[in-house]
Design a protein around this motif. Structure first.
Motif, mmCIF file in Angstrom:
data_model
loop_
_atom_site.group_PDB
_atom_site.id
_atom_site.type_symbol
_atom_site.label_atom_id
_atom_site.label_comp_id
_atom_site.label_asym_id
_atom_site.label_seq_id
_atom_site.Cartn_x
_atom_site.Cartn_y
_atom_site.Cartn_z
ATOM 1 N N SER A 212 0.833 -1.208 0.000
ATOM 2 C CA SER A 212 0.000 0.000 0.000
ATOM 3 C C SER A 212 0.863 1.251 0.000
ATOM 4 O O SER A 212 0.514 2.256 -0.633
ATOM 5 N N ASN A 213 1.977 1.211 0.706
ATOM 6 C CA ASN A 213 2.901 2.348 0.676
ATOM 7 C C ASN A 213 3.461 2.576 -0.728
ATOM 8 O O ASN A 213 3.640 3.715 -1.165
ATOM 9 N N ILE A 214 3.739 1.489 -1.452
ATOM 10 C CA ILE A 214 4.217 1.619 -2.838
ATOM 11 C C ILE A 214 3.133 2.211 -3.719
ATOM 12 O O ILE A 214 3.380 3.120 -4.525
ATOM 13 N N LEU A 215 1.925 1.703 -3.579
ATOM 14 C CA LEU A 215 0.812 2.198 -4.390
ATOM 15 C C LEU A 215 0.590 3.689 -4.151
ATOM 16 O O LEU A 215 0.346 4.457 -5.094
ATOM 17 N N LYS A 216 0.692 4.104 -2.910
ATOM 18 C CA LYS A 216 0.495 5.513 -2.577
ATOM 19 C C LYS A 216 1.583 6.384 -3.202
ATOM 20 O O LYS A 216 1.307 7.461 -3.723
ATOM 21 N N LYS A 217 2.826 5.902 -3.181
ATOM 22 C CA LYS A 217 3.945 6.717 -3.671
ATOM 23 C C LYS A 217 4.066 6.689 -5.191
ATOM 24 O O LYS A 217 4.315 7.717 -5.826
ATOM 25 N N TYR A 218 3.902 5.516 -5.794
ATOM 26 C CA TYR A 218 4.221 5.369 -7.215
ATOM 27 C C TYR A 218 3.013 5.171 -8.125
ATOM 28 O O TYR A 218 3.135 5.321 -9.338
ATOM 29 N N GLY A 219 1.870 4.783 -7.580
ATOM 30 C CA GLY A 219 0.692 4.608 -8.404
ATOM 31 C C GLY A 219 0.562 3.222 -9.006
ATOM 32 O O GLY A 219 1.475 2.397 -8.957
ATOM 33 N N SER A 220 -0.589 2.964 -9.608
ATOM 34 C CA SER A 220 -0.940 1.617 -10.043
ATOM 35 C C SER A 220 -0.104 1.136 -11.225
ATOM 36 O O SER A 220 0.134 -0.068 -11.367
ATOM 37 N N GLU A 221 0.340 2.040 -12.114
ATOM 38 C CA GLU A 221 1.104 1.592 -13.282
ATOM 39 C C GLU A 221 2.455 1.022 -12.882
ATOM 40 O O GLU A 221 2.899 0.010 -13.422
ATOM 41 N N VAL A 223 3.142 -0.275 -9.924
ATOM 42 C CA VAL A 223 2.849 -1.533 -9.231
ATOM 43 C C VAL A 223 2.592 -2.648 -10.237
ATOM 44 O O VAL A 223 3.117 -3.763 -10.109
ATOM 45 N N LYS A 224 1.815 -2.358 -11.251
ATOM 46 C CA LYS A 224 1.514 -3.361 -12.272
ATOM 47 C C LYS A 224 2.783 -3.811 -12.993
ATOM 48 O O LYS A 224 2.958 -4.993 -13.315
ATOM 49 N N ASP A 225 3.688 -2.887 -13.224
ATOM 50 C CA ASP A 225 4.928 -3.193 -13.938
ATOM 51 C C ASP A 225 5.922 -3.967 -13.082
ATOM 52 O O ASP A 225 6.471 -4.985 -13.516
ATOM 53 N N LEU A 226 6.144 -3.522 -11.863
ATOM 54 C CA LEU A 226 7.204 -4.094 -11.029
ATOM 55 C C LEU A 226 6.727 -5.231 -10.129
ATOM 56 O O LEU A 226 7.556 -5.994 -9.606
ATOM 57 N N PRO A 646 10.662 -5.233 -5.437
ATOM 58 C CA PRO A 646 10.248 -6.140 -6.513
ATOM 59 C C PRO A 646 10.915 -7.497 -6.375
ATOM 60 O O PRO A 646 11.992 -7.630 -5.795
ATOM 61 N N SER A 647 10.275 -8.520 -6.914
ATOM 62 C CA SER A 647 10.744 -9.893 -6.752
ATOM 63 C C SER A 647 12.056 -10.123 -7.495
ATOM 64 O O SER A 647 12.451 -9.346 -8.377
ATOM 65 N N ARG A 648 12.718 -11.209 -7.135
ATOM 66 C CA ARG A 648 13.959 -11.570 -7.816
ATOM 67 C C ARG A 648 13.691 -11.843 -9.297
ATOM 68 O O ARG A 648 14.472 -11.452 -10.166
ATOM 69 N N ASP A 649 12.583 -12.514 -9.593
ATOM 70 C CA ASP A 649 12.244 -12.797 -10.978
ATOM 71 C C ASP A 649 12.117 -11.510 -11.788
ATOM 72 O O ASP A 649 12.595 -11.433 -12.926
ATOM 73 N N ARG A 650 11.503 -10.485 -11.182
ATOM 74 C CA ARG A 650 11.332 -9.207 -11.905
ATOM 75 C C ARG A 650 12.682 -8.545 -12.152
ATOM 76 O O ARG A 650 12.917 -7.966 -13.229
ATOM 77 N N LEU A 651 13.589 -8.624 -11.191
ATOM 78 C CA LEU A 651 14.928 -8.053 -11.373
ATOM 79 C C LEU A 651 15.692 -8.808 -12.460
ATOM 80 O O LEU A 651 16.357 -8.201 -13.306
ATOM 81 N N LEU A 652 15.614 -10.134 -12.449
ATOM 82 C CA LEU A 652 16.291 -10.920 -13.478
ATOM 83 C C LEU A 652 15.763 -10.566 -14.858
ATOM 84 O O LEU A 652 16.535 -10.430 -15.826
ATOM 85 N N GLU A 661 16.264 -0.011 -18.561
ATOM 86 C CA GLU A 661 15.214 0.464 -17.658
ATOM 87 C C GLU A 661 15.719 1.610 -16.772
ATOM 88 O O GLU A 661 16.873 1.606 -16.325
ATOM 89 N N LYS A 662 14.803 2.528 -16.464
ATOM 90 C CA LYS A 662 15.156 3.690 -15.650
ATOM 91 C C LYS A 662 15.526 3.315 -14.227
ATOM 92 O O LYS A 662 16.219 4.072 -13.527
ATOM 93 N N TRP A 663 15.083 2.129 -13.762
ATOM 94 C CA TRP A 663 15.285 1.764 -12.368
ATOM 95 C C TRP A 663 16.757 1.494 -12.037
ATOM 96 O O TRP A 663 17.125 1.459 -10.863
ATOM 97 N N PHE A 664 17.595 1.314 -13.051
ATOM 98 C CA PHE A 664 19.020 1.117 -12.771
ATOM 99 C C PHE A 664 19.696 2.420 -12.329
ATOM 100 O O PHE A 664 20.747 2.383 -11.699
#
Length: 812
Positions: A212-221, A223-226, A646-652, A661-664
């Motif tokens: 919920s803290n992630i959803l509040k800060k970053y929004g649903s898109e 969350v759906k992606d990561l 985010p999960s290990r699978d998502r990072l891999l 990706e911008k997250w790097f």
């Protein structure tokens, strides 16, 4: 002069007696513990003499019972009726594990502080606020209303109490002496506390606040992606892809826009402790087509915290309609994982989403009513009283209950008090004990399925094999009927749409029988592929253990018990195979000094085995969390409003498929970092960390030294009772899932056939007494990955070279 010395001696003696018979801070009174008459000196035990026979007369027995012991200390109990069978199981388990039973019951019921003082007050308070005792009380009423479970619970309790009644203070287990208290009589509800504690361990966590803290800060898109609901890179689900769902699903509520209400995203929510990786399990069964014997072979190794004494207790139970061998949980009658002459079964944790939190709005500070479905609904209050050793007055608190469950209040600096109710499977009424009772006596697949229908939770993957040459696995438990992702975030306690809507029909829980591939397996990974019509959870254990198990079973032919034992000890690192070539290719493009180049070369030459002596395993296992931190810390490390990563699978997937990706980028620096930057920086961090902790690269970097697996006494503080240092490999994502504190708490392999042959071991021994030769007698073999033959007897007079002593119990 002699007179003065005599007076001084008396004064010193009086002072010493005074000092030893009162507690000093955290140090308990040691007088009785050190006494030669009542102290720990009395707790030494000797090996039973071969052929030794003892006759005991006990109250409440209905008939004569025989216990045969083998040379590992395992009791084989032969009774003429079920009451006596469970009576003697309780008696002999208490003889070996009484303090363990007592302390774990106290932990579940929130009564640790009575004997351990203020240090455990917060643990007790958490248990009370979660309603552990409430759940046990609900379930014991149901259990005692059923004649089979009532007989088992009353018989077991009578047996435990028969043992306790024989004890004088000098006979108490050493922990009672050290802590200065005595055993209490055992009650049927104590068994329910033990079941409640296991439910908490396996199903008592959620990350919906962090999400919920992630959803509040970053929004649903974002969350759906990561945070996708199914792994993006690789998975090998428990129920094989393509398995048909031969049923018509019941109606399921659909997700609607705005399902996560703005009203639940107004706060910054407190941190939730994630379940540590390694609290899982493996199980599998190969069918007759893959077996050398022509019959199925089943294996199970539950991964839990490694403790002394072991979580499990080996026992054989024989009555006119039952002959079962396996492991029990001390405090619970029957065998939990095991086999009989017709079937074998084992379990792994499903990790179903059965722990949800709801934001509650009270009418006023009295908390007598809360807003729900556009009206004020009355609460109920349960007074919890916690007695604390060393304090005159107990702590009293009224825990508020809503229809969702008990409420815990948190202080939120920006929005005042935050009230969260917990809805979880630990409160659901049922009689899960009957599942194990019926499995102990089961003869075939139909009996297995009927037994599973009685199970509530925590949800388990029940693997099965029988002499009819069937194999099966069922994702089993009482699974809430919820819309997709319901519980991924905090739920709205005012809105009926967020309630659980019943249960997935038990017969529609995912299962497969005799699949074409010739084996079934589970390793806590995704239960099914996305075609399954119901929501179980959106996040499961990483896929690597399951992938490796399935790869090896796919290729296996002419399997025997030793084939499956070898698989239980498999140290191959699928994660390294997946990602390391890409990371090493990045390192190749970057100038490195001699120290880093040496580490790089070790990784380049590695065979991906997390063996005890592997230095490469240490570097890799240090590198992975450093890489995770380098990618995500700048965006997701937030002490004030903690967030999940985010999960290990998502990072891999991002590293292998989305390198731009911008997250790097580290948003906290002026430079724009790339995948190459974070890869190199995290590699150097890992090597520097190993140097700081273990010196320059040397044998001190071997994986068994760096991982430093420890098996601690349940007290956590009595280091003299811990196991010695272990030379073991494995790891959290390895089939041989041994981490620093968790691992295979029981390894079992069963070859079915006209006469079953079984093998098993756990790290420690049968006895919880550190002065017993059966305290650590199994540890060396477990460390080496070996198994003991499980001596399966058909009568009390059967001859076997491993049998030692005999106890005959008669009614007074």
């Amino acid at each position: 002069m002699k007179f003065v010395k005599a007076v001084l001696s008396v004064i010193v003696a009086i002072g010493l007696v005074y000092a030893l018979n009162r507690p000093w801070g955290k140090v308990p009174a040691l007088g009785s513990f050190l006494s030669p008459f009542t102290g720990f000196w009395q707790n030494g035990e000797k090996l039973a003499a071969p052929g030794e026979e003892v006759v005991l007369k006990l109250d409440s027995l209905k008939d004569e019972v025989t216990i045969r012991f083998d040379d590992t200390g395992v009791p084989h109990i032969f009774a003429k009726n079920d009451f006596d069978l469970f009576y003697v199981q309780g008696y002999i388990t208490a003889k070996d594990r009484l303090w363990q039973m007592d302390i774990q019951t106290r932990a579940a019921s929130g009564r640790l502080s009575e004997v351990l003082g203020p240090a455990t007050f917060e643990l007790d308070q958490k248990s009370r606020r979660l309603g552990m005792a409430y759940g046990a009380e609900v379930n014991v009423k149901i259990a005692l209303s059923d004649p089979k479970s009532r007989e088992a619970l009353l018989g077991y309790s009578a047996g435990v109490n028969a043992y306790i009644s024989q004890l004088s203070p000098k006979d108490y287990p050493v922990e009672f002496k050290l802590l200065g208290y005595k055993p209490e009589p055992w009650k049927p509800i104590n068994t329910m506390y033990m079941l409640e504690q296991m439910t908490l361990t396996l199903a008592g966590r959620s990350n919906n606040l962090n999400m919920s803290n992630i959803l509040k800060k970053y929004g649903s898109e974002v969350v759906k992606d990561l945070f996708p609901d199914y792994p993006m890179l690789q998975e090998s689900p428990i129920i094989p892809v393509g398995t048909p769902w031969n049923f018509t699903p019941v109606s399921i509520p659909e997700n609607k826009p705005g399902d996560v209400k703005d009203t639940v995203l107004t706060n910054e929510y407190p941190k939730e402790e994630p379940k540590p990786e390694g609290i899982g399990s493996n199980n599998w069964a190969v069918g007759p087509g893959k077996s050398k014997t022509g019959y199925p072979i089943l294996a199970n190794d539950p991964h839990l915290e490694l403790t002394l004494p072991s979580i499990w207790y080996q026992v054989q139970l024989h009555s006119p309609d039952m002959n079962v061998y396996g492991v029990s949980l001390p405090g619970i009658p029957s065998v939990i994982i095991g086999f009989n002459q017709n079937i074998a079964w084992g379990v792994t944790n499903v990790d179903a989403d059965v722990f949800d939190q709801y934001k509650i709005t009270f009418k006023d500070t009295t908390q007598n009513s809360y807003w729900y479905d556009n009206q004020w609904k009355p609460t109920r209050k349960r007074e919890e009283i916690i007695y604390i050793k060393g304090q005159r007055e107990p702590f009293r608190e009224n825990v508020i209950y809503t229809h969702h469950g008990p409420v815990t209040a948190y202080t939120d600096d920006s929005n005042g008090t935050l009230n969260l109710a917990t809805k979880w499977i630990g409160h659901e009424p049922g009689n899960s004990f009957l599942t194990f009772y019926d499995l102990n006596k089961a003869k075939n697949y139909e009996d297995y399925r009927n037994a599973l229908a009685k199970y509530v939770g925590p949800a388990q993957n029940f693997v099965f094999a029988d002499n009819g040459k069937n194999i099966a696995i069922t994702v089993n438990g009482k699974l809430p009927l919820k819309r997709k992702e319901q519980g991924k975030f905090l739920l709205d306690g005012t809105n009926p749409d967020d309630d659980w809507k019943g249960w997935i029909p038990a017969e529609q829980n995912p299962f497969v029988k005799n699949p074409p591939r010739g084996f079934v397996s589970s390793a806590n990974q995704s239960s099914t592929d996305p075609t399954y019509p119901y929501y179980i959870n959106w996040m499961f254990a990483p896929s690597e253990r399951g992938i490796r198990i399935n790869e090896r079973l796919e290729k296996m032919t002419s399997a025997n018990a030793d084939s499956l034992r070898a698989l239980q000890n498999d140290n191959f690192n699928v994660l390294a195979r997946t990602i390391l070539p890409k990371l090493l290719a990045i390192l190749q493009t970057t100038p490195l000094n001699a120290t880093y180049k040496a580490a790089q070369q070790v990784l380049t030459d590695w065979n991906y085995q997390n063996s005890p002596g592997a230095i490469a395993a240490s570097i890799f296992e240090e590198w992975m969390p450093a890489l995770k931190s380098a990618v995500w810390d700048d965006e997701f490390d937030s002490p004030k409003a903690p967030m999940a990563y985010p999960s290990r699978d998502r990072l891999l997937y991002m590293i292998l498929k989305q390198p731009d990706e911008k997250w790097f980028d580290n948003v906290k620096t002026p430079k724009k970092e790339t995948l190459s930057d974070v890869t190199v920086a995290s590699f150097k961090t890992a090597v520097d960390t190993l140097i700081a902790r273990h010196g320059a690269m040397s044998p001190s970097w071997q994986w068994s030294e760096v991982k430093n697996t420890e098996i601690r006494h349940l007290s956590r503080s009595l280091k003299a009772f811990n196991a010695p240092h272990l030379q073991v490999g494995g790891g959290s994502s390895i089939v041989n899932a041994i981490t620093k504190k968790n691992g295979p708490s029981w390894r079992m392999v069963v070859e079915l056939g006209p006469t079953p042959k079984a093998y098993g071991i756990y790290p420690g021994g049968q006895s919880g007494n550190p002065g017993s030769p059966y305290y650590l007698n199994l540890l060396e073999k477990w460390e080496k990955g070996e198994l003991n033959e499980l001596i399966y007897l058909s009568s009390p007079d059967q001859q076997n070279q491993h049998l030692t002593s005999r106890i005959t119990l008669k009614k007074k």
